[in-house]
Design a protein around this motif. Structure first.
Motif, PDB file in Angstrom:
ATOM      1  N   LEU A  44       0.825  -1.201   0.000  1.00  0.00           N
ATOM      2  CA  LEU A  44       0.000   0.000   0.000  1.00  0.00           C
ATOM      3  C   LEU A  44       0.868   1.264   0.000  1.00  0.00           C
ATOM      4  O   LEU A  44       0.565   2.235  -0.700  1.00  0.00           O
ATOM      5  N   LEU A  45       1.953   1.245   0.742  1.00  0.00           N
ATOM      6  CA  LEU A  45       2.882   2.381   0.740  1.00  0.00           C
ATOM      7  C   LEU A  45       3.511   2.556  -0.645  1.00  0.00           C
ATOM      8  O   LEU A  45       3.668   3.681  -1.120  1.00  0.00           O
ATOM      9  N   ALA A  46       3.860   1.451  -1.281  1.00  0.00           N
ATOM     10  CA  ALA A  46       4.433   1.524  -2.630  1.00  0.00           C
ATOM     11  C   ALA A  46       3.413   2.071  -3.626  1.00  0.00           C
ATOM     12  O   ALA A  46       3.762   2.879  -4.504  1.00  0.00           O
ATOM     13  N   VAL A  47       2.157   1.676  -3.498  1.00  0.00           N
ATOM     14  CA  VAL A  47       1.109   2.198  -4.379  1.00  0.00           C
ATOM     15  C   VAL A  47       0.957   3.704  -4.174  1.00  0.00           C
ATOM     16  O   VAL A  47       0.793   4.461  -5.137  1.00  0.00           O
ATOM     17  N   HIS A  48       1.054   4.151  -2.936  1.00  0.00           N
ATOM     18  CA  HIS A  48       0.980   5.589  -2.658  1.00  0.00           C
ATOM     19  C   HIS A  48       2.115   6.336  -3.368  1.00  0.00           C
ATOM     20  O   HIS A  48       1.893   7.402  -3.953  1.00  0.00           O
ATOM     21  N   VAL A  49       3.305   5.778  -3.322  1.00  0.00           N
ATOM     22  CA  VAL A  49       4.448   6.392  -4.004  1.00  0.00           C
ATOM     23  C   VAL A  49       4.186   6.461  -5.506  1.00  0.00           C
ATOM     24  O   VAL A  49       4.382   7.509  -6.138  1.00  0.00           O
ATOM     25  N   VAL A  50       3.716   5.372  -6.091  1.00  0.00           N
ATOM     26  CA  VAL A  50       3.455   5.333  -7.529  1.00  0.00           C
ATOM     27  C   VAL A  50       2.369   6.343  -7.911  1.00  0.00           C
ATOM     28  O   VAL A  50       2.496   7.066  -8.908  1.00  0.00           O
ATOM     29  N   LEU A  51       1.300   6.399  -7.129  1.00  0.00           N
ATOM     30  CA  LEU A  51       0.228   7.352  -7.427  1.00  0.00           C
ATOM     31  C   LEU A  51       0.716   8.797  -7.334  1.00  0.00           C
ATOM     32  O   LEU A  51       0.346   9.640  -8.154  1.00  0.00           O
ATOM     33  N   THR A  52       1.539   9.078  -6.355  1.00  0.00           N
ATOM     34  CA  THR A  52       2.049  10.443  -6.182  1.00  0.00           C
ATOM     35  C   THR A  52       3.009  10.813  -7.304  1.00  0.00           C
ATOM     36  O   THR A  52       2.887  11.881  -7.906  1.00  0.00           O
ATOM     37  N   ILE A  53       3.959   9.954  -7.586  1.00  0.00           N
ATOM     38  CA  ILE A  53       4.942  10.241  -8.632  1.00  0.00           C
ATOM     39  C   ILE A  53       4.270  10.271 -10.001  1.00  0.00           C
ATOM     40  O   ILE A  53       4.657  11.039 -10.884  1.00  0.00           O
ATOM     41  N   PRO A  86       8.734  17.708  -3.806  1.00  0.00           N
ATOM     42  CA  PRO A  86       7.725  16.964  -3.038  1.00  0.00           C
ATOM     43  C   PRO A  86       7.590  15.499  -3.460  1.00  0.00           C
ATOM     44  O   PRO A  86       7.296  14.634  -2.631  1.00  0.00           O
ATOM     45  N   LYS A  87       7.820  15.205  -4.731  1.00  0.00           N
ATOM     46  CA  LYS A  87       7.744  13.806  -5.177  1.00  0.00           C
ATOM     47  C   LYS A  87       8.901  12.990  -4.617  1.00  0.00           C
ATOM     48  O   LYS A  87       8.726  11.833  -4.227  1.00  0.00           O
ATOM     49  N   ALA A  88      10.078  13.593  -4.568  1.00  0.00           N
ATOM     50  CA  ALA A  88      11.233  12.910  -3.979  1.00  0.00           C
ATOM     51  C   ALA A  88      10.998  12.687  -2.484  1.00  0.00           C
ATOM     52  O   ALA A  88      11.391  11.649  -1.934  1.00  0.00           O
ATOM     53  N   GLU A  89      10.325  13.627  -1.852  1.00  0.00           N
ATOM     54  CA  GLU A  89      10.017  13.491  -0.429  1.00  0.00           C
ATOM     55  C   GLU A  89       9.106  12.276  -0.187  1.00  0.00           C
ATOM     56  O   GLU A  89       9.344  11.473   0.711  1.00  0.00           O
ATOM     57  N   VAL A  90       8.076  12.135  -1.015  1.00  0.00           N
ATOM     58  CA  VAL A  90       7.171  10.985  -0.884  1.00  0.00           C
ATOM     59  C   VAL A  90       7.923   9.689  -1.172  1.00  0.00           C
ATOM     60  O   VAL A  90       7.781   8.702  -0.451  1.00  0.00           O
ATOM     61  N   LEU A  91       8.734   9.703  -2.220  1.00  0.00           N
ATOM     62  CA  LEU A  91       9.497   8.506  -2.579  1.00  0.00           C
ATOM     63  C   LEU A  91      10.409   8.073  -1.434  1.00  0.00           C
ATOM     64  O   LEU A  91      10.417   6.897  -1.036  1.00  0.00           O
ATOM     65  N   LEU A  92      11.163   9.006  -0.890  1.00  0.00           N
ATOM     66  CA  LEU A  92      12.113   8.668   0.170  1.00  0.00           C
ATOM     67  C   LEU A  92      11.409   8.264   1.465  1.00  0.00           C
ATOM     68  O   LEU A  92      11.751   7.244   2.080  1.00  0.00           O
ATOM     69  N   ASN A  93      10.440   9.059   1.898  1.00  0.00           N
ATOM     70  CA  ASN A  93       9.807   8.809   3.187  1.00  0.00           C
ATOM     71  C   ASN A  93       8.898   7.585   3.176  1.00  0.00           C
ATOM     72  O   ASN A  93       8.996   6.718   4.049  1.00  0.00           O
ATOM     73  N   TYR A  94       8.011   7.498   2.201  1.00  0.00           N
ATOM     74  CA  TYR A  94       7.098   6.365   2.155  1.00  0.00           C
ATOM     75  C   TYR A  94       7.806   5.105   1.663  1.00  0.00           C
ATOM     76  O   TYR A  94       7.432   3.993   2.043  1.00  0.00           O
ATOM     77  N   GLY A  95       8.835   5.288   0.842  1.00  0.00           N
ATOM     78  CA  GLY A  95       9.663   4.145   0.445  1.00  0.00           C
ATOM     79  C   GLY A  95      10.418   3.576   1.637  1.00  0.00           C
ATOM     80  O   GLY A  95      10.517   2.355   1.799  1.00  0.00           O
ATOM     81  N   ALA A  96      10.937   4.456   2.496  1.00  0.00           N
ATOM     82  CA  ALA A  96      11.618   3.999   3.719  1.00  0.00           C
ATOM     83  C   ALA A  96      10.640   3.274   4.637  1.00  0.00           C
ATOM     84  O   ALA A  96      10.977   2.248   5.241  1.00  0.00           O
TER      85      ALA A  96
END
Length: 120
Positions: A44-53, A86-96
């Motif tokens: 679900l976190l990965a899907v959030h990253v994909v949707l945001t990016i 902001p996209k890098a922020e979502v990628l790094l934080n939610y990816g972590a």
């Protein structure tokens, strides 16, 4: 009726072998549940990253649903990194956070599997 000596039965009539089987079955079920929950959280976190990016519509119901769960599942990782993009922020934080869930899930299932290999 008298109980045979060495039958392995407790006072209540429950045999040790039955308790052992129930213990192992319960640990297998718990291991499966932990594995599914941890994997689902990371997914679900990965899907959030994909949707945001991918610039998904933030007003869409699916996007809102995923974002609300992702915020809850991020466990404080939401603001760990603060890059300008902001996209890098979502990628790094939610990816972590997703990696955290996968690591914790792996450790928990290994512990439960080890416990399941031991007799009580």
């Amino acid at each position: 009726m008298a109980e045979e000596v060495g039958s392995g039965a407790h006072e209540g009539g429950v045999r040790r072998a039955d308790v052992r089987r129930a213990w192992h079955r319960g640990l297998r079920v718990l291991t499966t549940v932990v594995r599914w929950v941890g994997t689902a959280a990371a997914a679900l976190l990965a899907v959030h990253v994909v949707l945001t990016i991918g610039n998904a519509n933030p007003d869409n119901g699916i996007t809102r649903f995923v974002a609300s769960w992702a915020d809850w599942l991020a466990l404080g990782f939401q603001d760990l990194f603060m890059p300008a993009d902001p996209k890098a922020e979502v990628l790094l934080n939610y990816g972590a956070a997703a990696l955290f869930w996968l690591i914790i899930t792996s450790l928990a299932t290994r512990i439960l599997t080890t416990l399941n290999g031991r007799s009580i």
